[in-house]
Write a protein that holds these residues in place. Structure first.
Motif, PDB file in Angstrom:
ATOM      1  N   ASN A   7       0.862  -1.178   0.000  1.00 27.53           N
ATOM      2  CA  ASN A   7       0.000   0.000   0.000  1.00 27.53           C
ATOM      3  C   ASN A   7       0.899   1.228   0.000  1.00 27.53           C
ATOM      4  O   ASN A   7       1.372   1.679   1.040  1.00 27.53           O
ATOM      5  CB  ASN A   7      -0.901  -0.020   1.240  1.00 27.53           C
ATOM      6  CG  ASN A   7      -1.946   1.068   1.234  1.00 27.53           C
ATOM      7  OD1 ASN A   7      -1.710   2.174   0.762  1.00 27.53           O
ATOM      8  ND2 ASN A   7      -3.110   0.753   1.770  1.00 27.53           N
ATOM      9  N   LYS A   8       1.146   1.777  -1.176  1.00 28.46           N
ATOM     10  CA  LYS A   8       2.144   2.830  -1.323  1.00 28.46           C
ATOM     11  C   LYS A   8       1.834   4.077  -0.504  1.00 28.46           C
ATOM     12  O   LYS A   8       2.735   4.617   0.153  1.00 28.46           O
ATOM     13  CB  LYS A   8       2.279   3.189  -2.810  1.00 28.46           C
ATOM     14  CG  LYS A   8       3.471   4.097  -3.126  1.00 28.46           C
ATOM     15  CD  LYS A   8       4.785   3.440  -2.777  1.00 28.46           C
ATOM     16  CE  LYS A   8       5.963   4.314  -3.216  1.00 28.46           C
ATOM     17  NZ  LYS A   8       7.257   3.794  -2.697  1.00 28.46           N
ATOM     18  N   PRO A   9       0.587   4.595  -0.480  1.00 32.73           N
ATOM     19  CA  PRO A   9       0.318   5.785   0.342  1.00 32.73           C
ATOM     20  C   PRO A   9       0.635   5.565   1.817  1.00 32.73           C
ATOM     21  O   PRO A   9       1.241   6.422   2.460  1.00 32.73           O
ATOM     22  CB  PRO A   9      -1.177   6.042   0.116  1.00 32.73           C
ATOM     23  CG  PRO A   9      -1.462   5.445  -1.221  1.00 32.73           C
ATOM     24  CD  PRO A   9      -0.587   4.233  -1.302  1.00 32.73           C
ATOM     25  N   ILE A  10       0.234   4.396   2.361  1.00 32.46           N
ATOM     26  CA  ILE A  10       0.518   4.121   3.772  1.00 32.46           C
ATOM     27  C   ILE A  10       2.010   3.871   3.978  1.00 32.46           C
ATOM     28  O   ILE A  10       2.591   4.307   4.977  1.00 32.46           O
ATOM     29  CB  ILE A  10      -0.314   2.929   4.264  1.00 32.46           C
ATOM     30  CG1 ILE A  10      -1.794   3.324   4.358  1.00 32.46           C
ATOM     31  CG2 ILE A  10       0.183   2.433   5.617  1.00 32.46           C
ATOM     32  CD1 ILE A  10      -2.693   2.228   4.879  1.00 32.46           C
ATOM     33  N   ALA A  11       2.655   3.172   3.047  1.00 27.62           N
ATOM     34  CA  ALA A  11       4.096   2.912   3.169  1.00 27.62           C
ATOM     35  C   ALA A  11       4.877   4.220   3.199  1.00 27.62           C
ATOM     36  O   ALA A  11       5.802   4.390   4.005  1.00 27.62           O
ATOM     37  CB  ALA A  11       4.561   2.038   2.014  1.00 27.62           C
ATOM     38  N   ASP A  12       4.507   5.152   2.324  1.00 28.62           N
ATOM     39  CA  ASP A  12       5.202   6.447   2.285  1.00 28.62           C
ATOM     40  C   ASP A  12       4.958   7.240   3.562  1.00 28.62           C
ATOM     41  O   ASP A  12       5.887   7.838   4.127  1.00 28.62           O
ATOM     42  CB  ASP A  12       4.738   7.254   1.072  1.00 28.62           C
ATOM     43  CG  ASP A  12       5.222   6.664  -0.241  1.00 28.62           C
ATOM     44  OD1 ASP A  12       6.164   5.847  -0.212  1.00 28.62           O
ATOM     45  OD2 ASP A  12       4.658   7.013  -1.296  1.00 28.62           O
ATOM     46  N   ALA A  13       3.710   7.256   4.021  1.00 25.27           N
ATOM     47  CA  ALA A  13       3.382   8.057   5.196  1.00 25.27           C
ATOM     48  C   ALA A  13       3.971   7.476   6.469  1.00 25.27           C
ATOM     49  O   ALA A  13       4.379   8.207   7.373  1.00 25.27           O
ATOM     50  CB  ALA A  13       1.865   8.178   5.339  1.00 25.27           C
ATOM     51  N   SER A  14       4.034   6.150   6.553  1.00 31.08           N
ATOM     52  CA  SER A  14       4.504   5.500   7.780  1.00 31.08           C
ATOM     53  C   SER A  14       6.017   5.303   7.810  1.00 31.08           C
ATOM     54  O   SER A  14       6.581   5.092   8.885  1.00 31.08           O
ATOM     55  CB  SER A  14       3.825   4.140   7.934  1.00 31.08           C
ATOM     56  OG  SER A  14       4.227   3.258   6.891  1.00 31.08           O
ATOM     57  N   MET A  15       6.654   5.321   6.630  1.00 35.34           N
ATOM     58  CA  MET A  15       8.100   5.067   6.532  1.00 35.34           C
ATOM     59  C   MET A  15       8.471   3.713   7.140  1.00 35.34           C
ATOM     60  O   MET A  15       9.546   3.534   7.711  1.00 35.34           O
ATOM     61  CB  MET A  15       8.907   6.189   7.186  1.00 35.34           C
ATOM     62  CG  MET A  15       8.708   7.546   6.554  1.00 35.34           C
ATOM     63  SD  MET A  15       9.727   8.853   7.261  1.00 35.34           S
ATOM     64  CE  MET A  15       8.932   9.043   8.855  1.00 35.34           C
ATOM     65  N   SER A  16       7.566   2.762   7.039  1.00 37.81           N
ATOM     66  CA  SER A  16       7.777   1.445   7.630  1.00 37.81           C
ATOM     67  C   SER A  16       8.882   0.687   6.893  1.00 37.81           C
ATOM     68  O   SER A  16       9.002   0.779   5.668  1.00 37.81           O
ATOM     69  CB  SER A  16       6.478   0.637   7.576  1.00 37.81           C
ATOM     70  OG  SER A  16       6.647  -0.632   8.154  1.00 37.81           O
ATOM     71  N   ARG A  17       9.685  -0.050   7.656  1.00 36.54           N
ATOM     72  CA  ARG A  17      10.734  -0.886   7.069  1.00 36.54           C
ATOM     73  C   ARG A  17      10.226  -2.309   6.847  1.00 36.54           C
ATOM     74  O   ARG A  17      10.548  -2.947   5.852  1.00 36.54           O
ATOM     75  CB  ARG A  17      11.952  -0.916   7.990  1.00 36.54           C
ATOM     76  CG  ARG A  17      12.681   0.408   8.108  1.00 36.54           C
ATOM     77  CD  ARG A  17      13.840   0.310   9.084  1.00 36.54           C
ATOM     78  NE  ARG A  17      13.352   0.124  10.438  1.00 36.54           N
ATOM     79  CZ  ARG A  17      13.027   1.135  11.259  1.00 36.54           C
ATOM     80  NH1 ARG A  17      13.118   2.378  10.833  1.00 36.54           N
ATOM     81  NH2 ARG A  17      12.594   0.895  12.479  1.00 36.54           N
ATOM     82  N   SER A  18       9.437  -2.799   7.788  1.00 35.49           N
ATOM     83  CA  SER A  18       8.859  -4.144   7.674  1.00 35.49           C
ATOM     84  C   SER A  18       7.612  -4.195   8.535  1.00 35.49           C
ATOM     85  O   SER A  18       7.463  -3.421   9.486  1.00 35.49           O
ATOM     86  CB  SER A  18       9.859  -5.218   8.117  1.00 35.49           C
ATOM     87  OG  SER A  18      10.124  -5.114   9.508  1.00 35.49           O
ATOM     88  N   TYR A  19       6.708  -5.106   8.187  1.00 36.19           N
ATOM     89  CA  TYR A  19       5.500  -5.228   8.993  1.00 36.19           C
ATOM     90  C   TYR A  19       4.959  -6.653   8.914  1.00 36.19           C
ATOM     91  O   TYR A  19       5.300  -7.420   8.013  1.00 36.19           O
ATOM     92  CB  TYR A  19       4.429  -4.232   8.542  1.00 36.19           C
ATOM     93  CG  TYR A  19       3.868  -4.425   7.148  1.00 36.19           C
ATOM     94  CD1 TYR A  19       2.893  -5.386   6.880  1.00 36.19           C
ATOM     95  CD2 TYR A  19       4.304  -3.626   6.091  1.00 36.19           C
ATOM     96  CE1 TYR A  19       2.373  -5.556   5.602  1.00 36.19           C
ATOM     97  CE2 TYR A  19       3.791  -3.779   4.809  1.00 36.19           C
ATOM     98  CZ  TYR A  19       2.821  -4.741   4.582  1.00 36.19           C
ATOM     99  OH  TYR A  19       2.313  -4.898   3.304  1.00 36.19           O
ATOM    100  N   CYS A  20       4.129  -6.977   9.905  1.00 33.33           N
ATOM    101  CA  CYS A  20       3.368  -8.231   9.902  1.00 33.33           C
ATOM    102  C   CYS A  20       1.901  -7.898   9.756  1.00 33.33           C
ATOM    103  O   CYS A  20       1.450  -6.837  10.207  1.00 33.33           O
ATOM    104  CB  CYS A  20       3.558  -8.998  11.213  1.00 33.33           C
ATOM    105  SG  CYS A  20       5.217  -9.621  11.483  1.00 33.33           S
ATOM    106  N   ALA A  21       1.162  -8.789   9.148  1.00 30.79           N
ATOM    107  CA  ALA A  21      -0.278  -8.602   9.010  1.00 30.79           C
ATOM    108  C   ALA A  21      -0.967  -9.954   9.070  1.00 30.79           C
ATOM    109  O   ALA A  21      -0.400 -10.967   8.667  1.00 30.79           O
ATOM    110  CB  ALA A  21      -0.611  -7.891   7.696  1.00 30.79           C
ATOM    111  N   ALA A  22      -2.195  -9.956   9.580  1.00 24.82           N
ATOM    112  CA  ALA A  22      -2.978 -11.190   9.679  1.00 24.82           C
ATOM    113  C   ALA A  22      -4.439 -10.876   9.393  1.00 24.82           C
ATOM    114  O   ALA A  22      -4.915  -9.773   9.679  1.00 24.82           O
ATOM    115  CB  ALA A  22      -2.830 -11.819  11.065  1.00 24.82           C
TER     116      ALA A  22
END
Length: 394
Positions: free
Chosen positions: A189-204
């Motif tokens: 999710n590019k908009p959220i990735a850009d806004a959050s500056m996340s390096r890695s994440y988990c999701a379920a």
């Protein structure tokens, strides 16, 4: 990871780089958590052992390095086991807090912050509407304004779960994800990735009544570490518990709605006894028709609809049907078309048609309506047999 342990691992690594070929050893900056520290020690052990047994003169320094590496790795293993135990305790505590919610709204209002209580820095709780992924709640430790920014971007740019985004796999396979190198990876999710500056994440996935109703995303931004396999297991357990909690609060919501409607009708009965029938007491407007917006129309329609919806969700699984066929049948019972079912389950319309064909054959039905009728009638028969069992005999 405790700083003293991290410093010891770095010291061992630097000593190894002086004694063996440092080009085959990781850089000290790779020591960021227990998992990476143990991986560094395994690399040191392999290179030191290879150098010691390579045919040259044994070095006392290498022998000492191997001994220290082994002892430190054993200590880190104990630390890792203790860390896992503490993490599971946090999951149990988080699931306990979910169980305290009495409404779905209250549950969702606390779900994101409760997810962070398991040791994560940020979390997003989203819903799946058809084929769209829409964030509903965002929690960022220490920065509510940042959470609002991420939420606004997520809602402004809902993502289509059409296979081009990695979260589609959670709908298709009902499995959790571990996504690294977020800023360089396609399919996020590019908009959220850009806004959050996340390096890695988990999701379920959040599964409610057999259908993926939403997602839970977490990361460890402030801790400056990548999420790992343990984190993935934790968020999987949490999402499963959240799905069960939502199933419970949805029933409570329906009960509250029915109770409110009954109270409304009771008040109207009281008014009638006192001679105040009001307008459209029997649900009739002009020419005897129910008028839109009439409270009586709402009082009659809402309980029926909620009861029917609840019945469809609680109807038991026919043993002859597969899990996917039951999902398709339940959506058929709500009136969804093949195209709508395909969108909701993220499968092709041709696959839906194939499932419908198998359902009709297994239930001995000539068409969709007959299949739904057969399914609901079987549930009615089962309920009747249960009521007339041994406890019901006189």
């Amino acid at each position: 990871m405790p700083r003293p342990q991290s410093s010891r691992v770095v010291d061992v690594l630097l000593a190894a780089r002086r004694l063996v070929d440092d080009s085959r050893l990781p850089h000290p900056e790779h020591v960021v958590d227990l998992g990476s520290a143990r991986a560094v020690l395994r690399a040191v052990w392999a290179e030191a052992l290879a150098s010691l047994t390579g045919g040259g003169t044994p070095s006392q320094e290498l022998v000492s390095l191997l001994a220290e590496t082994k002892a430190l790795d054993e200590q880190l293993l104990l630390d890792q086991l203790a860390h896992q135990d503490r993490a599971l305790q946090r999951v149990r505590s988080a699931l306990g807090r979910l169980g305290e919610a009495r409404t779905s709204t209250a549950l969702l209002d606390t779900a994101a912050s409760t997810a962070c209580s398991m040791g994560f820095d940020r979390s997003i709780v989203s819903r799946v509407a058809g084929s769209l992924w829409i964030p509903e709640r965002v929690h960022v430790e220490r920065d509510p304004a940042w959470a609002e920014e991420i939420l606004a971007l997520g809602r402004t740019h809902p993502q289509n779960l059409d296979g081009r985004i990695v979260e589609t796999e959670m709908v298709r396979r009902r499995t959790s994800l571990l996504v690294d190198e977020v800023q360089e990876r396609p399919g996020v999710n590019k908009p959220i990735a850009d806004a959050s500056m996340s390096r890695s994440y988990c999701a379920a996935p959040i599964v409610v009544h057999g259908v993926v109703a939403g997602f839970v995303h977490v990361d460890c931004y402030y801790q400056q570490r990548n999420v790992d396999v343990l984190d993935r297991h934790l968020v999987t357990l949490y999402a499963q518990g959240l799905g069960q909690a939502l199933s419970r609060t949805m029933v409570l919501d329906e009960m509250d709605q029915i109770r409110a409607d009954v109270d409304r009708l009771a008040r109207r009965v009281t008014d009638a006894r006192e001679g105040d029938l009001g307008d459209g007491w029997w649900g009739h407007g002009e020419n005897g028709r129910v008028t839109e917006g009439d409270p009586a129309a709402h009082a009659v329609a809402t309980p029926q609809r909620s009861v029917v919806d609840g019945f469809l969700r609680s109807a038991p699984v026919d043993p002859s049907l597969t899990r996917r066929e039951v999902e398709v049948l339940r959506l058929m019972a709500t009136g969804d078309t093949n195209a709508r079912i395909a969108t909701r389950l993220v499968i092709s319309e041709g696959t839906v048609k194939s499932h419908v064909k198998h359902i009709l054959r297994k239930l001995g039905a000539a068409n969709r309506a007959e299949a739904v009728s057969h399914w609901l009638r079987a549930e009615h028969d089962r309920a009747g047999r249960g009521a007339s069992g041994p406890a019901g005999h006189r």
